[in-house]
Write a protein that holds these residues in place. Structure first.
Motif, mmCIF file in Angstrom:
data_model
loop_
_atom_site.group_PDB
_atom_site.id
_atom_site.type_symbol
_atom_site.label_atom_id
_atom_site.label_comp_id
_atom_site.label_asym_id
_atom_site.label_seq_id
_atom_site.Cartn_x
_atom_site.Cartn_y
_atom_site.Cartn_z
ATOM 1 N N ALA A 140 38.199 43.847 30.024
ATOM 2 C CA ALA A 140 38.379 43.362 31.398
ATOM 3 C C ALA A 140 37.969 41.893 31.532
ATOM 4 O O ALA A 140 38.427 41.201 32.440
ATOM 5 N N CYS A 141 37.109 41.421 30.637
ATOM 6 C CA CYS A 141 36.670 40.023 30.662
ATOM 7 C C CYS A 141 37.730 39.075 30.120
ATOM 8 O O CYS A 141 37.645 37.875 30.340
ATOM 9 N N ARG A 142 38.704 39.596 29.434
ATOM 10 C CA ARG A 142 39.775 38.749 28.909
ATOM 11 C C ARG A 142 40.678 38.377 30.071
ATOM 12 O O ARG A 142 41.297 39.223 30.693
ATOM 13 N N ARG A 143 40.708 37.089 30.365
ATOM 14 C CA ARG A 143 41.427 36.610 31.533
ATOM 15 C C ARG A 143 42.647 35.801 31.110
ATOM 16 O O ARG A 143 42.901 35.607 29.930
ATOM 17 N N GLU A 193 31.023 43.723 37.722
ATOM 18 C CA GLU A 193 32.300 44.437 37.734
ATOM 19 C C GLU A 193 33.142 44.037 38.946
ATOM 20 O O GLU A 193 34.356 43.873 38.835
ATOM 21 N N ARG A 194 32.496 43.869 40.093
ATOM 22 C CA ARG A 194 33.219 43.418 41.289
ATOM 23 C C ARG A 194 33.770 42.014 41.079
ATOM 24 O O ARG A 194 34.879 41.697 41.500
ATOM 25 N N LEU A 195 32.989 41.173 40.399
ATOM 26 C CA LEU A 195 33.424 39.819 40.108
ATOM 27 C C LEU A 195 34.701 39.846 39.261
ATOM 28 O O LEU A 195 35.625 39.074 39.499
ATOM 29 N N LEU A 196 34.772 40.758 38.313
ATOM 30 C CA LEU A 196 35.942 40.858 37.445
ATOM 31 C C LEU A 196 37.198 41.304 38.204
ATOM 32 O O LEU A 196 38.306 41.106 37.720
ATOM 33 N N GLU A 197 37.019 41.874 39.382
ATOM 34 C CA GLU A 197 38.160 42.298 40.194
ATOM 35 C C GLU A 197 38.777 41.139 40.982
ATOM 36 O O GLU A 197 39.862 41.276 41.538
ATOM 37 N N CYS A 198 38.103 40.005 41.005
ATOM 38 C CA CYS A 198 38.602 38.842 41.737
ATOM 39 C C CYS A 198 39.743 38.178 40.960
ATOM 40 O O CYS A 198 39.851 38.313 39.745
ATOM 41 N N ASP A 199 40.564 37.444 41.676
ATOM 42 C CA ASP A 199 41.684 36.743 41.069
ATOM 43 C C ASP A 199 41.202 35.530 40.275
ATOM 44 O O ASP A 199 40.226 34.868 40.654
ATOM 45 N N ASP A 200 41.923 35.231 39.199
ATOM 46 C CA ASP A 200 41.547 34.111 38.333
ATOM 47 C C ASP A 200 41.444 32.773 39.064
ATOM 48 O O ASP A 200 40.481 32.033 38.839
ATOM 49 N N PRO A 201 42.391 32.413 39.940
ATOM 50 C CA PRO A 201 42.256 31.121 40.627
ATOM 51 C C PRO A 201 40.978 31.029 41.470
ATOM 52 O O PRO A 201 40.340 29.973 41.537
#
Length: 83
Positions: free
Chosen positions: A13-16, A45-53
């Motif tokens: 999930a950390c791979r963006r 985990e919540r942070l990882l749900e955010c959009d890349d931009p």
């Protein structure tokens, strides 16, 4: 499904889509994940749900995250990078 107990899924999930985020998240999981509290793990985990931009803007200092918990996690990750 929570990623908290499955480090392999968490690392996936950390791979963006942005290298700048990968170089922040991957070492953080490798080096700091096991020392985080359960609450901090949930926030990450919540942070990882955010959009890349959005993430990019927060980590590069272009914007400040309005969510206090997420902003604290962003700062924690940035402080680990600066050490």
């Amino acid at each position: 499904m929570s990623l908290t107990h499955n480090k392999a899924r968490l690392k996936w999930a950390c791979r963006r889509g942005m290298l700048e985020l990968d170089v922040l998240f991957m070492p953080f999981v490798d080096e700091a994940w096991d020392q985080l509290s359960d609450q901090q793990k949930q926030v990450f985990e919540r942070l990882l749900e955010c959009d890349d931009p959005e993430l990019f803007a927060w980590f590069m200092g272009h914007e400040e995250c309005k969510d206090e918990q997420l902003n604290a996690m962003v700062q924690l990750i940035l402080n680990r990078v600066k050490v």
